[in-house]
Design an enzyme around this catalytic site. Structure first.
Site, PDB file in Angstrom:
ATOM      1  CB  CYS A  79      -0.984  -0.063   1.165  1.00 58.47           C
ATOM      2  SG  CYS A  79      -2.406   0.979   0.886  1.00 58.47           S
ATOM      3  CG  HIS A 171      -3.116  -3.217   4.117  1.00 55.53           C
ATOM      4  ND1 HIS A 171      -2.078  -2.585   4.748  1.00 55.53           N
ATOM      5  CD2 HIS A 171      -3.788  -2.250   3.451  1.00 55.53           C
ATOM      6  CE1 HIS A 171      -2.108  -1.286   4.489  1.00 55.53           C
ATOM      7  NE2 HIS A 171      -3.142  -1.062   3.709  1.00 55.53           N
ATOM      8  CD  GLU A 173      -0.193  -5.358   6.167  1.00 52.12           C
ATOM      9  OE1 GLU A 173      -0.205  -5.990   5.088  1.00 52.12           O
ATOM     10  OE2 GLU A 173      -0.468  -4.145   6.237  1.00 52.12           O
TER      11      GLU A 173
HETATM   12  N1  GLN Z   1      -3.391   6.314   0.442  1.00 52.66           N
HETATM   13  C1  GLN Z   1      -2.316   6.118   1.379  1.00 52.66           C
HETATM   14  C2  GLN Z   1      -1.083   6.902   0.962  1.00 52.66           C
HETATM   15  O1  GLN Z   1      -1.130   7.687   0.073  1.00 52.66           O
HETATM   16  C3  GLN Z   1      -1.942   4.666   1.487  1.00 52.66           C
HETATM   17  C4  GLN Z   1      -2.966   3.957   2.321  1.00 52.66           C
HETATM   18  C5  GLN Z   1      -2.454   2.694   2.977  1.00 52.66           C
HETATM   19  O2  GLN Z   1      -1.243   2.459   3.077  1.00 52.66           O
HETATM   20  N2  GLN Z   1      -3.353   1.917   3.505  1.00 52.66           N
HETATM   21  O3  GLN Z   1      -0.056   6.743   1.556  1.00 52.66           O
END
Ligand code: GLN
EC number: 4.3.3.6
Length: 194
Positions: A79, A171, A173
């Protein structure tokens, strides 16, 4: 096998727990001196990429981590970690860790819509991989032939690999399914010994 987990912000503890379940040793990376110990792989967790990027710069972690990854150190970004590893974000060259030849859309689904759950096939991992997305990015374009799509959801790339670099927009995890982490540990164990 020893995995260093960037622990400045976000969901780092969950990665540590999952990797330990799989028998790996883990330690937290919070400052430059944490990079002095032997390490076989890195994890860049989810969270908020803008906050993590500021701290990476302030704490003098950005350049050394970029160099380690460029030199072949296996890395797994989830992410925000995927965003930090991207060479391009929202159409522009990005000054993050930026070691992976992918172009990424941040908050791609809109602030609220970016949180949802899917199950999909992930190449090398298996079927029905649980995929929680939280304000998730997605990969718009692979910028190199070395990059490989590993999973898509609704036509969007949500997992990819380039050599020893693995990223997921979701995610793993935050689930009970250890297969994606096991896949990463396999990349680590097959990486050239340094
Ligand atoms: N949208 C978030 C960002 O720009 C990422 C979100 C996440 O890691 N769950 O960092």
């Amino acid at each position: 096998m020893k995995i260093g987990i960037l622990a400045l912000q976000g969901a780092f503890a969950e990665h540590a727990q999952m990797l330990r379940t799989l028998g790996a040793d883990t330690f937290e990376i919070r400052q430059n001196s944490d990079l002095n110990q032997p390490v076989d792989g890195l994890v860049i967790p989810g969270g908020e990429s803008t906050v993590q990027l500021k701290l990476l710069n302030d704490l003098d972690l950005l350049v050394p981590m970029r160099r380690m990854i460029t030199d072949g150190m296996p890395v797994f970004g989830t992410c925000a970690g995927l965003i930090l590893l991207s060479k391009k974000v929202d159409g522009q060259a990005y000054g993050g860790i930026s070691t992976m030849n992918i172009q990424t859309c941040r908050n791609a689904y809109g602030r609220q819509l970016g949180s949802f759950y899917a199950e999909s096939v992930m190449e090398g991992v298996g079927e029905k991989v649980p995929m929680p997305f939280i304000r998730a990015p997605y990969i718009q374009t692979l910028l190199s032939d070395e990059c490989q799509t590993l999973a898509t959801v609704e036509g969007r790339i949500v997992a990819a690999r380039e050599g020893n670099q693995l990223v997921t927009a979701f995610h793993p995890e935050l689930t009970n399914d250890t297969r994606v982490h096991r896949f990463f540990l396999n990349i680590v164990s097959s990486a050239d010994s340094r």
